[in-house]
Write a protein that holds these residues in place. Structure first.
Motif: not given
Lengths: 553, 289
Positions: A345-347, A511-519, A539-542
C-alpha cells in the motif's frame, strides 16, 4: 488408441487437460527457484496464463481447430503473467497461426505448428537465453519433427516430444550457470513439461482429476447489482458468431479491416476474426442493438451473447471484473499517462503521489496479467502512456500489453526494481512534448540508480560466494547475493556498506510489511549516523517478500 | 526628517534595524489559532525550535496586516512632521499592501504636507534584506529620499533569489508558487528549484534529485546569471539547516573568492511558514533575476 487428427473440440480438451496437469504440479514448478527467497511463481504464472486460454470456452464446442486455437491463444495473450507466461502465450499464438484455416490437424500439421510456436516464442524476447523454456521447446519440437514418418500418430508424436522435452529439461543446468548453482532445472521448461503431459494424456482419454478439467460453468448472476437507478457505466459485453450469407454480401471479399474499424467507432475492446464464412465478434458497447442491426446486413447469427458488464460474475469471466468505464475515454486526451506496477500500500500510494495515473497491483510473486495492464491503459485518456513494470518478470507482460493496446501509444520503460521506477517517475518532465526524448531521459535516470533488497532465505545454499543459511536475512542487488546475516538490521547495514551507500546523494529506505516501527527507527538512526552526507528518506512501503528495499541515487 | 521602515518578512531583526535606524513592522503568523508577531511577542527568534514544530507536521498560517496596524506605525511619524520611506517585501505576495495603501491615503488627507516613499523589493527573506541594507547605506551616506528610491528601485531588478524546497506541503498550503502542478506532495528527495520573477512572484523552474544536486543548481545559476557577484552582497538563507548553509558558503568561497563576505540568515518565521524546514536560498547581484 491411434488418433490421426485433432479437431477443435479435442484441442480444447487438450488445453484444459494441460492446464489441469500444470495446476496439480504448479507448486513443484514454483519451487524451482534460482533465488533462495520466497518468490517462486513460475508455476502459478504459467497456470493462470494457460487457464485464461482454457476458460475462453464455456459450453460451446468449436468444431473448427482454427477457431479453437485462435480463441485459446487470444485468451492466453491477454491473460499472460510473468516472462514464462508471456512466452507460453506466444507459443500457443504461433500454434494457432499455423492452424489458421484448418478444421483439423495431423501429426505433421502439429509438428509444423509447434515449430511455428518455437519461432514465435523466440521472437517474444529481445535476447533469448538458452537453458530456458525456449530451449526445451526448441529441442523437443526438433526431435519430434525428425522422427515423423508416414505412420506417425499424434500419440507417437507426443511421446517423442515429451521424451526429448524431459531430456532437454535435464540439460538446462548445463546451459545456464544460475540453475546449476541453485541445483534446479528451469522452471518454465518444467511448467511446459506438465502442460505437454496433460495434452498428451487427453489424447488417450486420461484426464487430470478435479473440476478444473470441466468446462467452466456460468456463475449465477446477481441482478441486484444493476438497480432501477443504476447508470450504464460499463456498457455491454457483446459477442456473436455470424454466418456471412451469399445473399447478403460478397463473402470472399468481405472487408474485415473496415468492419473492425466500424466496431471501434461504436465500441471498444474489439476482437473480431473470421473463419471461412463465420465471423466471430467481441466488443464492448453501450448500444448492442446498433451493432447487431449493422451485422445483419452481412449475414445471420449463429450464436449471440450480450451481458451487462456491471453485473459482476463470480466465474472466470475476467472481462467483467476488469471492465473499464466506457465513458472514461470521452473528453480531451492528455499528452502523457503513467502506469506503474507495485505491491504494498505504501509503495502504491507513493507512486500515486509521484503522479502515476494508475498503479497496477503486482510485483514479486504476484505478477499482473497483460489484461490487467491493458485495462489500466484503457482507463487512461492519454496519447502516450509510459509504463514502469518495476520487476524483471513483468517487463515482457508489459510489452505484450503495449502491443495489444489500441487506445494509446504505450512505451515500456524496462524498470527492473521499485527503485528504478522511483528514479524515473520522480524526474519525469510531463512538459516535454517529445515522447522519444522523454523516454531517453527516463532510461538515463534508470541507469543511475542502484537497488538493494533484503529478504529471508528459504533454503541453505551457496551463491555468488556467499554462504546462505535458511531463515537468515540475505541482501542482494542486481541478481547477486551480497550478504547473509541472522539479524535483519545487521544484514541491511552490511548491504548498504557493500553498495557503498556513502557515495550516493540519496538513500531511499522502503520498509516492508514484516518490519515494525522500532526496528526501522533504529535502522534509520544507524544509517544516518554512518552516512552523514547521504540523505536518508524512509517510506513505509508495506510490500511483501522484501523486508527492506534500498534505493541509492 | 526621513524615517525608515521595513518589515520582518525581509529577514530584518531588531539588531539589523538598529544598525540603520529602521522601524520594524511585524508580520504575523499563527499556529493552531494562536497569532504571533515576531519581535513583538518574542525578543529572540529561536529558529531551531520553530522549524522543529513544523517538522512535526504543523503547517502555520499567515495573515495580512490591517490598515489600522499600518496607521499605528505611520501616524505618529507624520504627526511629528517627518516623512516615511518603507522598504517592504513583495507587494505581489500579500494583501497587506492594499491595507497599507488605504492607511497611507487616509494619512495623506490628514497630513497633506507629508511624503510617503516606498520601495517594493519584489522579494521575500534575504532577497529583501539585500535592498534593506543597500537603502540603509544610502541613507547613511546622506542621499535624499528621491535619490534613494531611484537608485534602489533600479537595483531591485538585479537582485536574484534562488532557493529549493524540501517539503512541498508548505508551498502547496501557501499556494504562492506557480509551476508546481507537475510536482506532487511526497517529494522523496526531489527538490523543486524556485525563483522570484520580475513581478515579485515565486515560480518553480525545475527540480533536482537530492540536496547536493539542488545546491549545485543554485550555484550554477549564480555562475551564469551573476554579475560581479564578489563586489556585491551575497546572502545565504536557510530554514534550520545551518550545516547545509555552511557547505554552500564554503562552496561559494571556493568559486568566487576565499575572502568574500557572505551573510548567513535564518529565514524569519512568517516566510518560513510558507517554505517549511530544510530550504536553502541564495541571493546575489545578477544581470537579471
Amino acid at each position: 488408441m491411434n488418433t490421426t487428427a485433432i479437431n477443435g473440440a479435442l484441442f480444447v480438451q487438450m488445453i484444459r487437460n494441460g492446464a489441469a496437469y500444470l495446476y496439480e504440479y504448479r507448486t513443484v514448478v514454483n519451487d524451482l527457484n534460482v533465488f533462495p527467497i520466497p518468490d517462486g511463481d513460475t508455476g502459478d504464472n504459467m497456470y493462470m496464463t494457460i487457464d485464461a486460454g482454457a476458460s475462453q470456452f464455456h459450453d460451446e464446442a468449436p468444431s473448427s481447430l482454427d477457431d479453437a486455437a485462435k480463441t485459446a491463444a487470444r485468451g492466453m495473450l491477454f491473460g499472460a503473467r510473468g516472462n514464462s507466461g508471456v512466452i507460453l502465450s506466444r507459443i500457443f499464438f504461433g500454434i494457432a497461426e499455423s492452424f489458421s484455416g484448418k478444421e483439423e490437424a495431423t501429426a505433421t500439421d502439429l509438428s509444423a505448428a509447434f515449430q511455428n510456436g518455437v519461432k514465435e516464442a523466440y521472437g517474444a524476447v529481445s535476447v533469448p537465453v538458452e537453458g530456458t523454456i525456449l530451449t526445451v521447446l526448441k529441442d523437443a519440437s526438433a526431435y519430434a519433427a525428425e522422427r515423423l514418418s508416414p505412420s506417425s500418430t499424434l500419440e507417437s508424436y507426443f511421446n517423442d516430444f515429451s521424451a526429448e522435452l524431459q531430456r532437454s529439461l535435464d540439460r538446462t543446468p548445463e546451459l545456464l550457470a544460475v540453475l546449476k548453482e541453485a541445483g534446479v532445472v528451469d522452471s518454465g521448461g518444467a511448467g511446459l513439461l506438465y502442460i505437454i503431459e496433460g495434452m498428451k494424456n487427453a489424447l488417450s482419454g486420461i484426464f487430470a482429476s478435479g473440476s478444473r478439467n470441466e468446462p467452466q460453468k456460468e456463475a449465477e448472476t446477481d441482478f441486484s447489482l444493476f438497480t432501477e437507478d443504476s447508470e450504464l457505466l460499463y456498457g455491454y459485453c457483446t459477442e456473436f458468431l455470424l454466418r456471412l450469407q451469399n445473399a447478403k454480401t460478397d463473402i470472399e471479399h468481405f472487408d474485415l479491416d473496415s468492419y473492425i474499424a466500424y466496431l471501434n467507432s461504436v465500441g471498444d475492446s474489439v476482437v473480431a476474426f473470421r473463419n471461412g464464412s463465420v465471423l466471430k465478434v467481441h466488443v464492448h458497447t453501450e448500444k448492442p442493438g446498433d451493432i447487431l442491426n449493422n451485422a445483419q446486413q452481412y449475414g445471420e447469427f449463429l450464436k449471440l451473447k450480450i451481458e451487462n458488464m456491471t453485473l459482476q460474475h463470480s466465474g472466470a469471466n475476467i472481462e467483467n471484473r476488469f471492465a473499464a468505464p466506457l465513458r472514461a475515454k470521452k473528453g480531451k486526451k492528455k499528452r502523457y499517462g503513467v502506469v506503474a506496477v507495485a505491491a504494498g500500500e505504501g509503495i502504491k500510494s507513493t507512486f500515486t503521489s509521484l503522479g502515476c495515473d494508475a498503479v497496477v497491483d503486482g510485483g514479486q510473486s504476484m505478477n499482473p496479467s497483460a489484461q490487467d495492464l491493458l485495462h489500466a491503459f484503457e482507463d487512461i485518456n492519454a496519447e502516450t502512456i509510459f509504463v514502469f513494470p518495476n520487476n524483471g518478470n513483468v517487463i515482457l507482460t508489459a510489452q505484450q500489453a503495449a502491443k495489444l493496446c489500441e487506445s494509446a501509444e504505450v512505451r515500456v520503460i524496462p524498470t527492473h526494481t521499485i527503485g528504478e521506477g522511483y528514479a524515473a517517475i520522480s524526474i519525469m518532465d510531463t512538459e516535454e512534448p517529445d515522447a522519444e526524448k522523454l523516454a531517453e531521459e527516463l532510461a538515463q535516470a534508470v541507469a543511475n540508480v542502484v537497488t538493494g533488497q533484503i529478504s529471508r532465505a528459504v533454503r541453505d545454499t551457496e551463491k555468488d560466494g556467499v554462504k546462505v543459511v535458511k531463515d537468515d536475512f540475505i541482501g542482494f542487488s542486481d541478481g547477486r547475493i551480497l550478504v547473509d546475516f541472522p539479524d535483519r538490521t545487521a544484514a541491511t547495514l552490511a548491504l548498504a556498506e557493500s553498495l557503498s551507500a556513502g557515495d550516493y546523494d540519496i538513500l531511499l529506505l522502503i520498509c516492508g510489511e514484516a518490519v515494525d516501527e522500532a526496528e526501522t527507527k533504529a535502522l534509520y538512526d544507524a544509517l544516518s549516523e554512518k552516512y552523514k552526507s547521504t540523505e536518508i528518506i524512509m517510506i513505509d512501503g508495506g510490500q511483501p517478500v522484501f523486508d527492506y528495499i534500498l534505493v541509492l541515487e | 526628517m526621513l524615517v525608515l521602515f521595513t518589515d520582518t518578512d525581509c529577514d530584518v531583526t531588531p539588531k539589523i534595524a538598529e544598525e540603520y535606524g529602521y522601524n520594524l513592522i511585524s508580520m504575523p503568523y499563527s499556529i493552531e489559532g494562536k497569532t504571533t508577531y515576531p519581535y513583538v511577542d518574542f525578543k529572540k527568534f529561536d529558529d531551531h525550535a520553530f522549524y522543529d514544530v513544523l517538522r512535526s507536521g504543523t503547517i502555520p498560517n499567515t495573515s495580512a496586516v490591517s490598515s489600522e496596524v499600518y496607521l499605528s506605525y505611520f501616524e505618529p511619524v507624520f504627526a511629528a512632521g517627518n516623512d516615511i520611506l518603507y522598504v517592504h517585501f513583495s507587494r505581489a505576495m500579500s494583501a497587506s499592501f492594499d491595507a497599507m495603501d488605504q492607511a497611507v491615503a487616509e494619512l495623506k488627507e490628514k497630513y497633506p504636507a507629508r511624503e510617503f516613499y516606498s520601495i517594493d523589493t519584489k522579494h521575500i527573506s534575504i532577497g529583501c534584506l539585500y535592498t534593506v541594507r543597500l537603502v540603509g547605506d544610502l541613507y547613511k551616506s546622506g542621499m535624499s529620499a528621491r535619490e534613494i528610491v531611484e537608485t534602489a528601485t533600479k537595483e531591485v531588478d538585479h537582485v536574484a533569489l534562488y532557493f529549493f524546497a524540501d517539503d512541498l506541503r508548505f508551498f502547496k498550503h501557501s499556494g504562492r508558487v506557480s509551476g508546481l502542478a507537475g510536482i506532487m506532495g511526497t517529494l522523496l528527495g526531489i527538490r523543486p528549484i524556485i525563483y522570484i520573477g520580475d513581478d515579485g512572484k515565486m515560480v518553480s523552474i525545475g527540480k533536482e534529485k537530492g540536496r547536493k544536486k539542488a545546491i549545485e543548481n543554485l550555484l550554477s545559476r549564480m555562475e551564469t546569471l551573476g554579475d560581479s557577484v564578489a563586489d556585491h552582497r551575497i546572502l545565504v538563507a536557510h530554514t534550520d539547516c545551518p550545516d547545509l548553509a555552511a557547505e554552500v558558503i564554503a562552496e561559494i568561497r571556493t568559486r568566487f573568492g576565499k575572502d568574500i563576505d557572505i551573510e548567513l540568515s535564518p529565514v524569519n518565521p512568517t516566510i518560513g511558514s510558507h517554505c517549511g524546514p530544510n530550504c536553502i536560498g541564495l541571493c546575489f547581484h545578477a544581470t537579471h533575476r
